[in-house]
Motif scaffolding. Structure first.
Motif, PDB file in Angstrom:
ATOM      1  N   PHE A 107       0.882  -1.029  -0.037  1.00 34.29           N
ATOM      2  CA  PHE A 107      -0.022  -0.051  -0.155  1.00 34.29           C
ATOM      3  C   PHE A 107       0.810   1.371   0.074  1.00 34.29           C
ATOM      4  O   PHE A 107       0.452   2.306   0.584  1.00 34.29           O
ATOM      5  CB  PHE A 107      -0.920   0.176   1.217  1.00 34.29           C
ATOM      6  CG  PHE A 107      -1.808  -1.177   1.499  1.00 34.29           C
ATOM      7  CD1 PHE A 107      -3.303  -1.028   0.684  1.00 34.29           C
ATOM      8  CD2 PHE A 107      -1.476  -2.459   1.843  1.00 34.29           C
ATOM      9  CE1 PHE A 107      -3.962  -2.118   0.667  1.00 34.29           C
ATOM     10  CE2 PHE A 107      -2.517  -3.421   1.799  1.00 34.29           C
ATOM     11  CZ  PHE A 107      -3.802  -3.172   1.228  1.00 34.29           C
TER      12      PHE A 107
ATOM     13  N   SER B 106      -0.647   4.248  -1.772  1.00 35.58           N
ATOM     14  CA  SER B 106      -1.832   4.703  -1.351  1.00 35.58           C
ATOM     15  C   SER B 106      -1.462   5.411   0.123  1.00 35.58           C
ATOM     16  O   SER B 106      -2.124   6.491   0.700  1.00 35.58           O
ATOM     17  CB  SER B 106      -2.644   3.363  -0.696  1.00 35.58           C
ATOM     18  OG  SER B 106      -3.457   2.990  -1.832  1.00 35.58           O
TER      19      SER B 106
ATOM     20  N   PRO C 225      -6.817   1.708   0.972  1.00 33.42           N
ATOM     21  CA  PRO C 225      -6.484   2.082  -0.207  1.00 33.42           C
ATOM     22  C   PRO C 225      -7.026   3.342  -0.655  1.00 33.42           C
ATOM     23  O   PRO C 225      -8.233   3.443  -0.551  1.00 33.42           O
ATOM     24  CB  PRO C 225      -7.318   0.636  -0.880  1.00 33.42           C
ATOM     25  CG  PRO C 225      -7.349  -0.420   0.131  1.00 33.42           C
ATOM     26  CD  PRO C 225      -7.787   0.524   1.341  1.00 33.42           C
TER      27      PRO C 225
ATOM     28  N   ASP D  77      -6.637   0.241  -6.598  1.00 35.16           N
ATOM     29  CA  ASP D  77      -6.142   1.310  -5.954  1.00 35.16           C
ATOM     30  C   ASP D  77      -4.725   1.730  -6.818  1.00 35.16           C
ATOM     31  O   ASP D  77      -4.255   1.401  -7.676  1.00 35.16           O
ATOM     32  CB  ASP D  77      -5.901   0.772  -4.565  1.00 35.16           C
ATOM     33  CG  ASP D  77      -4.568  -0.170  -4.313  1.00 35.16           C
ATOM     34  OD1 ASP D  77      -3.991  -0.253  -5.314  1.00 35.16           O
ATOM     35  OD2 ASP D  77      -4.703  -0.924  -3.253  1.00 35.16           O
TER      36      ASP D  77
END
Length: 455
Positions: free
Chosen positions: A14, A17, A48, A60
């Motif tokens: 992630f 993000s 996300p 995402d």
């Protein structure tokens, strides 16, 4: 019991993000424009930032793909980027979006709406649900000459002072404003009668039903009768039930006509649109055909813009020519059965459960002592994310296919295996990364306070 896998799936990345979320915190209070969309509603550093969606899937900023549930906080019933809706919007906006006088599209959309909701005589469009609900409250106060509002013990009705003043996030709201809103219990007619007996209640505001609770036989009819007896207006909040229970809302399902009803969410399949509808004798108080003092009902620059009204008319067409609700409910029934079976197979069916109306499912997470647990909820969300499922609930859309449901059930089987480990050890220690989620509406930022970069 089925064996528990020894090795969990590799966690997703992630990175992008998290970078974008950090920048959002610098520019947007809370890091999101809706509290329910905030990063504190997801596992820490696993929220996300989305870049696109199609059907029931979203992608995402790190390139991860998910089967999505919740569907835009229940506002998307036909699926993301639904072609008939987008085509209708493209056609409409090619001729302009916002004008200084009404358009024929406004008339056509109103006709469509009132065909779906035969208990309403008039409708006025706006952009968000709180505006519609607060307009209904204002109208009820004007019609009755009273000030108090009775709200059912249900989670949410408006961001405006008359309701938010009754919640934990009441900072900045005068106490006398909050005091004018009183509560009664669902499926409890005596509790409503006790509130109405004061003679000062202008309106009863309630959802006719929720995902978890159906009206007991005679309850809604009893509410209607009590409102009539005490001269109180009955307002149904159809934000969630509209286009999920039926195209005509819960009032069509249960056969009880409110004086006013408030709509939003799925009306435009994600396009921003809400509506206040109701009986002519009350709605006209906001118009030009009354000798009484006029009510400033709803007057919004963007309420009648063409893109959302075109989207609404396309949604109406889809509901008339196909059966989105049947598809949502089919997907929901298969999903609930599959996830509950997975939990039962691992011996944790009393700890992890999927409950609710098939088109509006939630999951309940309990700890080793069978108490509702945010920590265990976060662990389940974490494992779902790692296996390609995004959702604070299991709210389906008509775009969820059997294949999507099968993929989700498989992900849930992996997630329940980790959940059982936590149950067996009595905690999420060593299994949950970061702090647990927290209620969206709470008094303090803790336990998910974000430290500014300069601290």
């Amino acid at each position: 019991m089925e064996p528990i896998p020894d090795e969990p799936a590799a966690p997703r990345r992630f990175t992008r993000s998290n970078e974008l979320q950090a920048r959002l915190h610098e520019l947007v209070p809370g890091g999101a424009h809706t509290y329910a969309r905030g990063p504190d509603q997801y596992p820490e550093f696993m929220a996300p930032i989305l870049v696109r969606g199609s059907g029931c899937r979203v992608w995402d900023a790190d390139g991860n793909c998910y089967v999505e549930y919740g569907m835009g906080l229940r506002s998307v019933t036909l699926g993301h980027a639904c072609a008939p809706v987008l085509d209708a919007v493209h056609r409409a906006i090619a001729d302009g979006i916002s004008f200084s006088r009404p358009t024929e599209l406004e008339l056509l959309a109103a006709q469509d709406f009132l065909t779906l909701v035969p208990g309403a005589d008039m409708v006025k469009f706006a952009k968000n649900g709180s505006d519609a609900t607060t307009a209904a409250v204002r109208l009820a106060r004007a019609a009755t000459g009273r000030t108090a509002i009775a709200v059912c013990d249900q989670p949410f009705f408006s961001v405006d002072d008359w309701f938010i003043g009754t919640t934990a996030m009441d900072s900045g709201i005068p106490s006398e404003t909050a005091a004018s809103t009183v509560r009664f219990r669902y499926n409890d007619l005596p509790s409503l009668a006790a509130v109405l007996d004061s003679g000062v209640v202008a309106a009863v505001v309630m959802e006719a039903a929720t995902a978890l609770v159906e009206p007991e036989p005679g309850f809604l009819a009893g509410v209607r009768a009590l409102c009539d007896r005490y001269g109180t207006l009955l307002i149904f909040d159809e934000m969630i039930t509209g286009f999920r229970w039926s195209a005509g809302g819960a009032q069509a399902v249960y056969g009880v006509r409110p004086d006013l009803s408030c709509w939003g969410k799925a009306m435009g399949n994600g396009f921003p649109l809400s509506a206040l509808a109701g009986k002519r004798e009350f709605m006209e108080l906001g118009g030009l055909r009354t000798d009484r003092d006029r009510v400033f009902l709803l007057s919004t620059t963007h309420g009648p813009e063409s893109s959302s009204l075109a989207a609404f008319r396309a949604v109406v067409h889809e509901y008339r020519t196909s059966d989105p609700i049947a598809r949502m409910e089919h997907a929901g029934r298969r999903l609930a059965a599959g996830v509950n079976a997975a939990a039962a197979d691992l011996g944790i069916g009393d700890h992890l459960q999927v409950l609710g109306r098939p088109s509006c499912l939630i999951f309940v997470t309990r700890d080793a002592n069978f108490r509702p647990s945010q920590e265990f909820r976060t662990l389940f969300l974490q494992e779902l994310l790692n296996h390609g499922v995004l959702g604070q609930s299991f709210v389906t859309s008509a775009a969820h296919t059997d294949a999507d449901i099968d993929e989700t059930i498989a992900a849930c089987r992996e997630a329940t295996a980790v959940y059982r480990k936590a149950i067996e050890q009595g905690s999420v220690d060593g299994l949950l990364d970061g702090r647990p989620v927290a209620p969206a509406i709470r008094r303090r930022a803790a336990p998910r306070r974000i430290l500014p970069e300069h601290e």
